[in-house]
Motif scaffolding. Structure first.
Motif, PDB file in Angstrom:
ATOM      1  N   GLU A   1     -21.146  55.773 -40.628  1.00  0.00           N
ATOM      2  CA  GLU A   1     -20.173  54.950 -40.117  1.00  0.00           C
ATOM      3  C   GLU A   1     -19.851  53.782 -41.127  1.00  0.00           C
ATOM      4  O   GLU A   1     -18.829  53.234 -40.822  1.00  0.00           O
ATOM      5  N   LEU A   2     -20.873  53.291 -41.822  1.00  0.00           N
ATOM      6  CA  LEU A   2     -20.792  52.228 -42.799  1.00  0.00           C
ATOM      7  C   LEU A   2     -20.699  52.754 -44.082  1.00  0.00           C
ATOM      8  O   LEU A   2     -21.209  51.776 -45.014  1.00  0.00           O
ATOM      9  N   GLN A   3     -19.966  53.822 -44.343  1.00  0.00           N
ATOM     10  CA  GLN A   3     -19.929  54.225 -45.900  1.00  0.00           C
ATOM     11  C   GLN A   3     -19.163  53.187 -46.726  1.00  0.00           C
ATOM     12  O   GLN A   3     -19.178  53.320 -47.855  1.00  0.00           O
ATOM     13  N   ALA A   4     -18.210  52.701 -46.025  1.00  0.00           N
ATOM     14  CA  ALA A   4     -17.215  51.326 -46.715  1.00  0.00           C
ATOM     15  C   ALA A   4     -18.163  50.383 -47.351  1.00  0.00           C
ATOM     16  O   ALA A   4     -17.614  49.607 -48.068  1.00  0.00           O
ATOM     17  N   VAL A   5     -19.049  50.243 -46.983  1.00  0.00           N
ATOM     18  CA  VAL A   5     -20.265  48.950 -47.293  1.00  0.00           C
ATOM     19  C   VAL A   5     -20.812  49.613 -48.420  1.00  0.00           C
ATOM     20  O   VAL A   5     -21.500  50.438 -48.351  1.00  0.00           O
TER      21      VAL A   5
ATOM     22  N   THR B   1     -15.032  50.446 -36.710  1.00  0.00           N
ATOM     23  CA  THR B   1     -13.917  51.175 -37.241  1.00  0.00           C
ATOM     24  C   THR B   1     -13.816  51.527 -38.818  1.00  0.00           C
ATOM     25  O   THR B   1     -14.720  51.041 -39.491  1.00  0.00           O
ATOM     26  N   GLU B   2     -13.112  52.408 -39.378  1.00  0.00           N
ATOM     27  CA  GLU B   2     -13.173  52.763 -40.890  1.00  0.00           C
ATOM     28  C   GLU B   2     -12.889  51.181 -41.919  1.00  0.00           C
ATOM     29  O   GLU B   2     -13.509  51.210 -42.977  1.00  0.00           O
ATOM     30  N   ASN B   3     -12.224  50.406 -41.095  1.00  0.00           N
ATOM     31  CA  ASN B   3     -11.915  49.100 -41.962  1.00  0.00           C
ATOM     32  C   ASN B   3     -12.956  47.962 -41.643  1.00  0.00           C
ATOM     33  O   ASN B   3     -12.791  46.792 -41.756  1.00  0.00           O
TER      34      ASN B   3
END
Length: 136
Positions: free
Chosen positions: A77-81, A109-111
């Motif tokens: 879920e935290l791939q954006a970090v 959420t994704e953002n």
């Protein structure tokens, strides 16, 4: 009065009139040669000022070498970090076990935003702005 003249108390001289007021006026190749000399002089002054500012900045600068970094295994879920952090960014954390929230309860959420929900209101106070105004 021009703003330059108001600020500095003298008329602004353009690049074609950098010579002093009483000097004879230059024309043709002499004017170009004179302007080139003035540009070189200004460039030298700028280099001197830049060198002085660099020496002031170098006094406060210290050499740092970083060799250690940590890569975290984050949930999907935290791939954006970004998972790599430098050791200087990490701080010791002494956690309070009673304040730990299970990750499953937080929906990120994704953002990387989440919606906050109030659990309980601990205190309530009602103010009347009209009464406050009359009491002053």
């Amino acid at each position: 009065m021009a703003p330059y003249e108001a600020l500095y108390g003298r008329k602004c001289r353009s690049s074609t009139s950098w010579f002093k007021v009483r000097e004879p006026k230059l024309f043709g190749p002499d004017l170009v040669h004179h302007a080139i000399e003035k540009v070189k002089l200004i460039q030298e002054w700028l280099r001197t000022a830049q060198s002085r500012q660099k020496s002031y900045a170098d006094i406060r600068r210290r050499e740092l070498e970083f060799q250690v970094a940590y890569e975290l295994e984050l949930p999907s879920e935290l791939q954006a970090v970004h998972p790599v952090f430098h050791i200087s960014m990490l701080r010791k954390c002494v956690g309070d076990p009673s304040r730990i929230v299970p990750v499953d309860d937080i929906q990120v959420t994704e953002n990387l935003t989440y919606e906050e929900e109030s659990v309980v209101i601990l205190d309530r106070q009602v103010r009347n702005s009209e009464t406050k105004m009359w009491l002053q």
